[in-house]
Design an enzyme around this catalytic site. Sequence first.
Site, PDB file in Angstrom:
ATOM      1  N   ASP A 279       0.094  -0.699  -4.888  1.00 15.07           N
ATOM      2  CA  ASP A 279      -1.256  -0.129  -4.942  1.00 15.07           C
ATOM      3  C   ASP A 279      -1.171   1.370  -4.677  1.00 15.07           C
ATOM      4  O   ASP A 279      -0.771   1.796  -3.599  1.00 15.07           O
ATOM      5  CB  ASP A 279      -2.137  -0.784  -3.870  1.00 15.07           C
ATOM      6  CG  ASP A 279      -3.558  -0.223  -3.892  1.00 15.07           C
ATOM      7  OD1 ASP A 279      -4.324  -0.601  -4.796  1.00 15.07           O
ATOM      8  OD2 ASP A 279      -3.894   0.626  -3.044  1.00 15.07           O
TER       9      ASP A 279
ATOM     10  N   GLY B 262       0.835  -1.200   0.000  1.00 16.94           N
ATOM     11  CA  GLY B 262       0.000   0.000   0.000  1.00 16.94           C
ATOM     12  C   GLY B 262       0.868   1.248   0.000  1.00 16.94           C
ATOM     13  O   GLY B 262       1.962   1.241   0.575  1.00 16.94           O
TER      14      GLY B 262
ATOM     15  N   LYS C 117      -5.898   4.122  -9.269  1.00 14.43           N
ATOM     16  CA  LYS C 117      -7.355   4.315  -9.215  1.00 14.43           C
ATOM     17  C   LYS C 117      -7.770   5.682  -9.746  1.00 14.43           C
ATOM     18  O   LYS C 117      -7.099   6.682  -9.495  1.00 14.43           O
ATOM     19  CB  LYS C 117      -7.847   4.171  -7.762  1.00 14.43           C
ATOM     20  CG  LYS C 117      -7.251   2.974  -7.039  1.00 14.43           C
ATOM     21  CD  LYS C 117      -7.826   2.751  -5.654  1.00 14.43           C
ATOM     22  CE  LYS C 117      -7.005   1.737  -4.873  1.00 14.43           C
ATOM     23  NZ  LYS C 117      -5.827   2.284  -4.167  1.00 14.43           N
TER      24      LYS C 117
ATOM     25  N   ARG D 127      -3.111  19.161   7.721  1.00 17.84           N
ATOM     26  CA  ARG D 127      -3.022  19.935   6.472  1.00 17.84           C
ATOM     27  C   ARG D 127      -3.655  19.199   5.293  1.00 17.84           C
ATOM     28  O   ARG D 127      -3.637  19.697   4.183  1.00 17.84           O
ATOM     29  CB  ARG D 127      -1.548  20.253   6.164  1.00 17.84           C
ATOM     30  CG  ARG D 127      -0.906  21.203   7.165  1.00 17.84           C
ATOM     31  CD  ARG D 127       0.601  21.167   7.029  1.00 17.84           C
ATOM     32  NE  ARG D 127       1.095  19.798   7.275  1.00 17.84           N
ATOM     33  CZ  ARG D 127       2.318  19.384   6.997  1.00 17.84           C
ATOM     34  NH1 ARG D 127       3.179  20.188   6.446  1.00 17.84           N
ATOM     35  NH2 ARG D 127       2.678  18.145   7.270  1.00 17.84           N
ATOM     36  N   GLY D 128      -4.154  18.011   5.536  1.00 18.03           N
ATOM     37  CA  GLY D 128      -4.769  17.255   4.447  1.00 18.03           C
ATOM     38  C   GLY D 128      -3.950  16.014   4.129  1.00 18.03           C
ATOM     39  O   GLY D 128      -3.319  15.442   5.029  1.00 18.03           O
TER      40      GLY D 128
ATOM     41  N   SER E  44     -13.474  -0.568  -6.805  1.00 20.12           N
ATOM     42  CA  SER E  44     -13.089  -0.450  -5.402  1.00 20.12           C
ATOM     43  C   SER E  44     -14.255   0.173  -4.651  1.00 20.12           C
ATOM     44  O   SER E  44     -14.915   1.089  -5.168  1.00 20.12           O
ATOM     45  CB  SER E  44     -11.836   0.419  -5.296  1.00 20.12           C
ATOM     46  OG  SER E  44     -11.573   0.774  -3.968  1.00 20.12           O
ATOM     47  N   ASN E  45     -14.527  -0.312  -3.461  1.00 21.50           N
ATOM     48  CA  ASN E  45     -15.599   0.227  -2.620  1.00 21.50           C
ATOM     49  C   ASN E  45     -16.983   0.138  -3.266  1.00 21.50           C
ATOM     50  O   ASN E  45     -17.819   1.023  -3.072  1.00 21.50           O
ATOM     51  CB  ASN E  45     -15.281   1.678  -2.231  1.00 21.50           C
ATOM     52  CG  ASN E  45     -14.033   1.781  -1.383  1.00 21.50           C
ATOM     53  OD1 ASN E  45     -13.930   1.118  -0.358  1.00 21.50           O
ATOM     54  ND2 ASN E  45     -13.076   2.583  -1.813  1.00 21.50           N
TER      55      ASN E  45
ATOM     56  N   LYS F  32       2.006  14.048   1.909  1.00 18.28           N
ATOM     57  CA  LYS F  32       2.846  13.808   0.728  1.00 18.28           C
ATOM     58  C   LYS F  32       4.228  13.419   1.235  1.00 18.28           C
ATOM     59  O   LYS F  32       4.719  13.970   2.214  1.00 18.28           O
ATOM     60  CB  LYS F  32       2.883  15.119  -0.089  1.00 18.28           C
ATOM     61  CG  LYS F  32       3.786  15.128  -1.301  1.00 18.28           C
ATOM     62  CD  LYS F  32       3.106  14.529  -2.530  1.00 18.28           C
ATOM     63  CE  LYS F  32       4.092  14.406  -3.687  1.00 18.28           C
ATOM     64  NZ  LYS F  32       4.055  13.108  -4.365  1.00 18.28           N
TER      65      LYS F  32
ATOM     66  N   HIS G 206     -12.211   4.159  -8.060  1.00 19.50           N
ATOM     67  CA  HIS G 206     -11.926   4.216  -6.614  1.00 19.50           C
ATOM     68  C   HIS G 206     -13.201   4.099  -5.776  1.00 19.50           C
ATOM     69  O   HIS G 206     -13.220   3.461  -4.727  1.00 19.50           O
ATOM     70  CB  HIS G 206     -11.197   5.533  -6.307  1.00 19.50           C
ATOM     71  CG  HIS G 206     -10.327   5.491  -5.091  1.00 19.50           C
ATOM     72  ND1 HIS G 206      -9.164   6.205  -4.986  1.00 19.50           N
ATOM     73  CD2 HIS G 206     -10.459   4.814  -3.919  1.00 19.50           C
ATOM     74  CE1 HIS G 206      -8.617   5.972  -3.795  1.00 19.50           C
ATOM     75  NE2 HIS G 206      -9.384   5.138  -3.132  1.00 19.50           N
TER      76      HIS G 206
ATOM     77  N   TYR H   9      -3.939   9.732  -3.922  1.00 18.14           N
ATOM     78  CA  TYR H   9      -2.920   9.556  -2.877  1.00 18.14           C
ATOM     79  C   TYR H   9      -1.723  10.490  -3.064  1.00 18.14           C
ATOM     80  O   TYR H   9      -0.948  10.670  -2.115  1.00 18.14           O
ATOM     81  CB  TYR H   9      -2.369   8.123  -2.832  1.00 18.14           C
ATOM     82  CG  TYR H   9      -3.349   7.028  -2.504  1.00 18.14           C
ATOM     83  CD1 TYR H   9      -4.637   7.305  -2.057  1.00 18.14           C
ATOM     84  CD2 TYR H   9      -2.979   5.697  -2.626  1.00 18.14           C
ATOM     85  CE1 TYR H   9      -5.517   6.275  -1.766  1.00 18.14           C
ATOM     86  CE2 TYR H   9      -3.855   4.671  -2.336  1.00 18.14           C
ATOM     87  CZ  TYR H   9      -5.124   4.970  -1.912  1.00 18.14           C
ATOM     88  OH  TYR H   9      -5.980   3.935  -1.631  1.00 18.14           O
TER      89      TYR H   9
HETATM   90  P1  NDP Z   1      -2.769  -1.075   6.973  1.00 16.27           P
HETATM   91  O1  NDP Z   1      -3.744  -1.998   7.596  1.00 16.27           O
HETATM   92  O2  NDP Z   1      -1.866  -1.590   5.922  1.00 16.27           O
HETATM   93  O3  NDP Z   1      -1.897  -0.449   8.151  1.00 16.27           O
HETATM   94  C1  NDP Z   1      -0.798   0.367   7.919  1.00 16.27           C
HETATM   95  C2  NDP Z   1      -0.187   0.725   9.269  1.00 16.27           C
HETATM   96  O4  NDP Z   1       0.323  -0.435   9.915  1.00 16.27           O
HETATM   97  C3  NDP Z   1       0.927   1.699   9.174  1.00 16.27           C
HETATM   98  O5  NDP Z   1       0.765   2.603  10.238  1.00 16.27           O
HETATM   99  C4  NDP Z   1       2.185   0.853   9.390  1.00 16.27           C
HETATM  100  O6  NDP Z   1       3.172   1.617  10.002  1.00 16.27           O
HETATM  101  C5  NDP Z   1       1.671  -0.262  10.288  1.00 16.27           C
HETATM  102  N1  NDP Z   1       2.332  -1.555  10.030  1.00 16.27           N
HETATM  103  C6  NDP Z   1       2.593  -2.119   8.836  1.00 16.27           C
HETATM  104  N2  NDP Z   1       3.167  -3.328   8.982  1.00 16.27           N
HETATM  105  C7  NDP Z   1       3.267  -3.546  10.304  1.00 16.27           C
HETATM  106  C8  NDP Z   1       3.779  -4.613  11.076  1.00 16.27           C
HETATM  107  N3  NDP Z   1       4.286  -5.716  10.489  1.00 16.27           N
HETATM  108  N4  NDP Z   1       3.729  -4.505  12.423  1.00 16.27           N
HETATM  109  C9  NDP Z   1       3.229  -3.404  13.012  1.00 16.27           C
HETATM  110  N5  NDP Z   1       2.716  -2.356  12.335  1.00 16.27           N
HETATM  111  C10 NDP Z   1       2.738  -2.422  10.986  1.00 16.27           C
HETATM  112  O7  NDP Z   1      -3.609   0.161   6.535  1.00 16.27           O
HETATM  113  P2  NDP Z   1      -3.935   1.130   5.353  1.00 16.27           P
HETATM  114  O8  NDP Z   1      -5.218   1.720   5.757  1.00 16.27           O
HETATM  115  O9  NDP Z   1      -2.765   1.986   5.041  1.00 16.27           O
HETATM  116  O10 NDP Z   1      -4.242   0.221   4.086  1.00 16.27           O
HETATM  117  C11 NDP Z   1      -3.236  -0.297   3.271  1.00 16.27           C
HETATM  118  C12 NDP Z   1      -3.347   0.177   1.831  1.00 16.27           C
HETATM  119  O11 NDP Z   1      -4.622  -0.157   1.290  1.00 16.27           O
HETATM  120  C13 NDP Z   1      -3.243   1.689   1.612  1.00 16.27           C
HETATM  121  O12 NDP Z   1      -1.911   2.150   1.700  1.00 16.27           O
HETATM  122  C14 NDP Z   1      -3.859   1.814   0.252  1.00 16.27           C
HETATM  123  O13 NDP Z   1      -2.904   1.437  -0.750  1.00 16.27           O
HETATM  124  C15 NDP Z   1      -5.003   0.799   0.320  1.00 16.27           C
HETATM  125  N6  NDP Z   1      -6.291   1.424   0.717  1.00 16.27           N
HETATM  126  C16 NDP Z   1      -7.291   1.520  -0.226  1.00 16.27           C
HETATM  127  C17 NDP Z   1      -8.494   2.123   0.064  1.00 16.27           C
HETATM  128  C18 NDP Z   1      -9.549   2.224  -0.980  1.00 16.27           C
HETATM  129  O14 NDP Z   1     -10.477   3.046  -0.827  1.00 16.27           O
HETATM  130  N7  NDP Z   1      -9.503   1.462  -2.032  1.00 16.27           N
HETATM  131  C19 NDP Z   1      -8.770   2.691   1.397  1.00 16.27           C
HETATM  132  C20 NDP Z   1      -7.691   2.501   2.349  1.00 16.27           C
HETATM  133  C21 NDP Z   1      -6.514   1.889   2.001  1.00 16.27           C
HETATM  134  P3  NDP Z   1       4.594   1.931   9.286  1.00 16.27           P
HETATM  135  O15 NDP Z   1       4.344   2.440   7.901  1.00 16.27           O
HETATM  136  O16 NDP Z   1       5.201   2.948  10.181  1.00 16.27           O
HETATM  137  O17 NDP Z   1       5.326   0.621   9.284  1.00 16.27           O
END
Ligand code: NDP
Length: 326
Positions: A57, A23, A91, A31-32, A162-163, A35, A124, A62
Site C-alpha cells: 500500500d 504499509g 492513491k 521537516r515534513g 479511501s477516507n 523520505k 485518497h 507518501y
Molecule cells: P500502523 O498501525 O501500521 O503502525 C505502524 C507502527 O507500528 C510503526 O511505528 C511500527 O514500527 C510499529 N510496529 C509494526 N509492527 C509492530 C509489531 N509487530 N510490534 C510492535 N510494533 C510494531 O500504522 P500506520 O499509521 O503506519 O498505518 C499503516 C499503513 O496504512 C500506512 O503505512 C499506510 O500505508 C496506510 N495508511 C493509510 C491512510 C489513508 O489515509 N488511506 C492513513 C494512514 C495510514 P517499525 O516500523 O519500527 O516496526
Amino acid sequence: TVLTDMPKYKMNNGLEIPAIALGTFLGFDERGLIKSENKMLRDVVLQAIDVGYRHFDTAAVYNTEDEVGEAVRMKVGEGRIKREDVFVTTKLWNTRHRREQVVKSLEETLQKMGLEYIDLYLMHWPIGLNDDYTHTDTDYMETWRGLEDAQQAGLTKSIGLSNFNKQQLKRVIDEGRIKPAVIQIEVHPQIVQKELIEYAHSLNVVVMGYSPFGSMIKRYGIQFPGPRFDDPVLVDIAEKYGKTTAQVVLRWLVDRDIIPIAKTVKYSRLKENIDIFDFKLDPEEIEMINSFNSNTRYTLPSFWQTHRHYPFEKVENPIADPFIKN
Ligand code: NDP
C-alpha cells in the site's frame, strides 16, 4: 517461516486481493514527510516479498511509490515472482481531482514505479485542493469519472475509495458507472467502524483497514489513551494462541474480513505481522476487542473540516495544516 499461500478475497469485479498489505507511509517529522534514505524502503519491500507479502500500500503523497515499484521490478526480474503475483495499491492525491488530471497522475505514478499497471487506484480523500492547498469545490464524482477512465485505459485493474464516509460511499455506488472495489479506512481497537464496514460488506465492497495498531504505538510522538501491547485483555488472548498481541490485533481485523495494512520496516516484525493465518479468534474474543471502541481517529485532518466534502465529524479546535509551509 515463509507464507506461501496468502489468502485472498474476491472483489466485486471478479479479481482477487491478498488478505494483508504492507504499509509504506513513513510518517512526518519537523521537516515534513519522511523520505526513506539509501533505498531503505526498497530493501524492506524486497524482504517482505521473500517472507510472503503479496500486497503493498503506497500513495503519491507518501513519496515511496518509486521504491515500492523498484522492489517489485527487481523480484520479477529475478524470477522470484511474476508481476501478476503481487498486488500494488496506490492513491491519487487531493491536488489532482479534476477529471483530466487523474489519468495523467496515474501515468506519472506508473513512470515512477516503472510498472505497466497497478492493481488498485484509490481516491485518497473526497477532498479536492489547489496546488497551494486552498480548497476547490471539485465534486468527488467528477474525480471518480477520472478513476473510471484510468481503469478503462488499463492503467489500473481496480479502483476504489479511501477516507469516504457512508453517505459518500453510497453516492459513488449510486451515481458511478464502475462500483468501487475497495474502501480503505482507519480501523483499530479504538475505531471499530461497525456501521461503515457492515454497509461496505453488504455491497460487496472489500474493506482495507489502516493504522491497525491504533493506540498500541506512539503516534506523532504522543502516547494516546487506549490499549497498548501489554494490555491484559490482549495478553490473555495472545497467550491462549501462542501469539503476540500485535498478531492478535491483526487477526481481529482478518476475522472481521478486513485487510490489515500494517507498516513496519523491521525484518522480525515483517515476519511476525504476516504470521496470522494459522489461528482464529472466537466471536467472544472479537467482541472483547470491539469493546475498546471509542471512535478515536488518529488520522483526523481537521484543518480541512471547512471543506464541503470533509468526511468526518468536526472538532472544536482544528489543528494547523501541516501541508502549508509558513
Ligand atoms: P500502523 O498501525 O501500521 O503502525 C505502524 C507502527 O507500528 C510503526 O511505528 C511500527 O514500527 C510499529 N510496529 C509494526 N509492527 C509492530 C509489531 N509487530 N510490534 C510492535 N510494533 C510494531 O500504522 P500506520 O499509521 O503506519 O498505518 C499503516 C499503513 O496504512 C500506512 O503505512 C499506510 O500505508 C496506510 N495508511 C493509510 C491512510 C489513508 O489515509 N488511506 C492513513 C494512514 C495510514 P517499525 O516500523 O519500527 O516496526
